[in-house]
Design a protein around this motif. Structure first.
Motif, PDB file in Angstrom:
ATOM      1  N   LYS A 115       1.366  -3.829  11.402  1.00 16.47           N
ATOM      2  CA  LYS A 115       2.458  -3.885  10.409  1.00 16.47           C
ATOM      3  C   LYS A 115       2.263  -5.090   9.486  1.00 16.47           C
ATOM      4  CE  LYS A 115       5.775  -0.870  12.329  1.00 16.47           C
ATOM      5  NZ  LYS A 115       5.212  -0.516  13.644  1.00 16.47           N
ATOM      6  N   LEU A 116       1.783  -6.189  10.065  1.00 18.82           N
ATOM      7  CA  LEU A 116       1.518  -7.368   9.235  1.00 18.82           C
ATOM      8  C   LEU A 116       0.350  -7.074   8.280  1.00 18.82           C
ATOM      9  CD1 LEU A 116       2.029 -10.296   8.479  1.00 18.82           C
ATOM     10  CD2 LEU A 116       0.567 -11.000  10.384  1.00 18.82           C
ATOM     11  N   PHE A 117      -0.674  -6.416   8.795  1.00 20.14           N
ATOM     12  CA  PHE A 117      -1.820  -6.052   7.961  1.00 20.14           C
ATOM     13  C   PHE A 117      -1.365  -5.166   6.793  1.00 20.14           C
ATOM     14  CE2 PHE A 117      -5.598  -3.183   7.356  1.00 20.14           C
ATOM     15  CZ  PHE A 117      -6.309  -4.098   6.604  1.00 20.14           C
ATOM     16  N   ASP A 118      -0.470  -4.215   7.064  1.00 16.57           N
ATOM     17  CA  ASP A 118       0.058  -3.336   6.002  1.00 16.57           C
ATOM     18  C   ASP A 118       0.679  -4.146   4.869  1.00 16.57           C
ATOM     19  OD1 ASP A 118      -0.724  -1.104   7.359  1.00 16.57           O
ATOM     20  OD2 ASP A 118       1.275  -0.581   8.102  1.00 16.57           O
ATOM     21  N   LYS A 119       1.329  -5.263   5.235  1.00 11.49           N
ATOM     22  CA  LYS A 119       1.972  -6.089   4.195  1.00 11.49           C
ATOM     23  C   LYS A 119       0.931  -6.682   3.252  1.00 11.49           C
ATOM     24  CE  LYS A 119       6.148  -7.417   6.614  1.00 11.49           C
ATOM     25  NZ  LYS A 119       6.850  -8.475   7.321  1.00 11.49           N
ATOM     26  N   TYR A 120      -0.218  -7.069   3.812  1.00  9.14           N
ATOM     27  CA  TYR A 120      -1.287  -7.614   2.950  1.00  9.14           C
ATOM     28  C   TYR A 120      -1.872  -6.534   2.055  1.00  9.14           C
ATOM     29  CZ  TYR A 120      -1.015 -12.045   5.298  1.00  9.14           C
ATOM     30  OH  TYR A 120      -0.564 -13.238   5.763  1.00  9.14           O
ATOM     31  N   LEU A 121      -2.047  -5.343   2.613  1.00  9.06           N
ATOM     32  CA  LEU A 121      -2.568  -4.243   1.782  1.00  9.06           C
ATOM     33  C   LEU A 121      -1.625  -4.019   0.606  1.00  9.06           C
ATOM     34  CD1 LEU A 121      -3.682  -1.615   4.478  1.00  9.06           C
ATOM     35  CD2 LEU A 121      -5.172  -3.041   3.069  1.00  9.06           C
ATOM     36  N   GLU A 122      -0.339  -3.965   0.919  1.00 12.86           N
ATOM     37  CA  GLU A 122       0.657  -3.712  -0.113  1.00 12.86           C
ATOM     38  C   GLU A 122       0.683  -4.860  -1.136  1.00 12.86           C
ATOM     39  OE1 GLU A 122       4.507  -2.742   1.536  1.00 12.86           O
ATOM     40  OE2 GLU A 122       5.334  -2.751  -0.505  1.00 12.86           O
ATOM     41  N   ALA A 123       0.618  -6.083  -0.632  1.00 13.04           N
ATOM     42  CA  ALA A 123       0.704  -7.260  -1.512  1.00 13.04           C
ATOM     43  C   ALA A 123      -0.415  -7.280  -2.555  1.00 13.04           C
ATOM     44  CB  ALA A 123       0.662  -8.539  -0.690  1.00 13.04           C
ATOM     45  N   VAL A 124      -1.594  -6.772  -2.189  1.00 13.04           N
ATOM     46  CA  VAL A 124      -2.710  -6.832  -3.148  1.00 13.04           C
ATOM     47  C   VAL A 124      -2.949  -5.482  -3.847  1.00 13.04           C
ATOM     48  CG1 VAL A 124      -3.804  -8.731  -1.892  1.00 13.04           C
ATOM     49  CG2 VAL A 124      -4.562  -6.384  -1.440  1.00 13.04           C
ATOM     50  N   GLY A 125      -2.118  -4.500  -3.539  1.00 13.81           N
ATOM     51  CA  GLY A 125      -2.220  -3.215  -4.241  1.00 13.81           C
ATOM     52  C   GLY A 125      -3.297  -2.287  -3.716  1.00 13.81           C
ATOM     53  N   ILE A 126      -3.545  -2.353  -2.403  1.00 16.98           N
ATOM     54  CA  ILE A 126      -4.470  -1.389  -1.788  1.00 16.98           C
ATOM     55  C   ILE A 126      -3.622  -0.409  -0.973  1.00 16.98           C
ATOM     56  CG2 ILE A 126      -6.340  -1.078  -0.110  1.00 16.98           C
ATOM     57  CD1 ILE A 126      -7.359  -3.880  -0.834  1.00 16.98           C
ATOM     58  N   ALA A 127      -3.778   0.890  -1.232  1.00 19.33           N
ATOM     59  CA  ALA A 127      -3.009   1.891  -0.485  1.00 19.33           C
ATOM     60  C   ALA A 127      -3.723   2.187   0.832  1.00 19.33           C
ATOM     61  CB  ALA A 127      -2.864   3.167  -1.306  1.00 19.33           C
ATOM     62  N   ARG A 128      -2.989   2.145   1.927  1.00 20.47           N
ATOM     63  CA  ARG A 128      -3.603   2.368   3.245  1.00 20.47           C
ATOM     64  C   ARG A 128      -4.329   3.712   3.301  1.00 20.47           C
ATOM     65  NH1 ARG A 128      -2.214   0.503   9.291  1.00 20.47           N
ATOM     66  NH2 ARG A 128      -2.983   2.321  10.341  1.00 20.47           N
ATOM     67  N   GLU A 129      -3.767   4.714   2.596  1.00 17.89           N
ATOM     68  CA  GLU A 129      -4.385   6.046   2.665  1.00 17.89           C
ATOM     69  C   GLU A 129      -5.679   6.148   1.837  1.00 17.89           C
ATOM     70  OE1 GLU A 129      -1.260   5.381   1.931  1.00 17.89           O
ATOM     71  OE2 GLU A 129      -0.696   6.245   0.006  1.00 17.89           O
ATOM     72  N   ASP A 130      -5.943   5.147   0.995  1.00 16.24           N
ATOM     73  CA  ASP A 130      -7.185   5.157   0.203  1.00 16.24           C
ATOM     74  C   ASP A 130      -8.364   4.562   0.960  1.00 16.24           C
ATOM     75  OD1 ASP A 130      -5.894   6.258  -1.902  1.00 16.24           O
ATOM     76  OD2 ASP A 130      -5.776   4.431  -3.106  1.00 16.24           O
ATOM     77  N   VAL A 131      -8.096   3.782   2.014  1.00 16.63           N
ATOM     78  CA  VAL A 131      -9.176   3.111   2.741  1.00 16.63           C
ATOM     79  C   VAL A 131      -9.378   3.806   4.087  1.00 16.63           C
ATOM     80  CG1 VAL A 131      -8.646   0.922   1.623  1.00 16.63           C
ATOM     81  CG2 VAL A 131      -7.651   1.403   3.861  1.00 16.63           C
TER      82      VAL A 131
END
Ligand code: URA
Length: 186
Positions: free
Chosen positions: A60-76
């Motif tokens: 969940k913490l990792f998701d926050k970093y993805l969101e903060a920098v504009g990387i969508a989890r479903e794209d990686v």
């Protein structure tokens, strides 16, 4: 080998003792055509229960970093060094890594990412350099074959040591910027 064959093989794997204690094999999740792949250490309790990597507190913490920098989890694409949970979340044994690494190598061969980011020292030591020092070398770039690699702090380290969060954000921003360059989205 196709993706489906690889996944089926991995999910029925009995090469090491971890198969006896797993609830689910955690193969990986995300976009099989991803330009960016993240590689963690091994499933924890929540991952073992759900079959999906990085869904517990660290995830969940990792998701926050993805969101903060504009990387969508479903794209990686997100995978781990080990596909089965080590008891009590102990570090993966070298022998377990040796048995499991071929699944990861096949995943990388099929996905063909432009960039691989190791989450934490265990995957960095295995995939970048056996002497990798995460405190000193996080955020440095390495060219390996057809892709560029770097390593960032493991999200569970950030839970234990919040002072490292700023460094993580800096690294994640740099990763997004490099990804945009590599994919021509500048
Ligand atoms: N830590 C990892 O390295 N991987 C997961 O999937 C969850 C926690």
């Amino acid at each position: 080998m196709t993706w489906e064959e690889l996944e089926a093989q991995c999910k029925s794997c009995e090469k090491c003792e971890l198969c006896k204690t797993r609830t689910n094999c955690v193969f990986g999740c995300g976009n099989k055509n991803a330009d960016l792949m993240f590689i963690g250490e091994a499933p924890g309790e929540n991952e073992d229960l759900t079959g999906t990597p990085f869904v517990g507190r660290a995830g969940k913490l990792f998701d926050k970093y993805l969101e903060a920098v504009g990387i969508a989890r479903e794209d990686v694409y997100i995978a781990n060094m080990l596909k089965c949970r080590p008891p009590k979340n102990r570090d993966p044994l070298p022998s377990e890594q040796d048995m499991c690494i071929e699944y990861l190598r096949d995943q990388i061969r099929l996905i063909k990412p432009k960039m691989i980011v190791c989450l934490g020292r265990i995957s960095a030591m295995r995939l970048i350099d056996p002497n990798f020092k995460i405190l000193k070398e996080h955020g440095k770039w390495y060219k390996k074959g057809n892709f560029e690699m770097t390593a960032v702090y493991h999200p569970s380290l950030l839970l234990r040591d919040p002072h490292k969060k700023e460094g993580m954000l800096t690294d994640m921003k740099m990763i997004k910027a490099r990804l945009d360059e590599l994919t021509g989205q500048t």
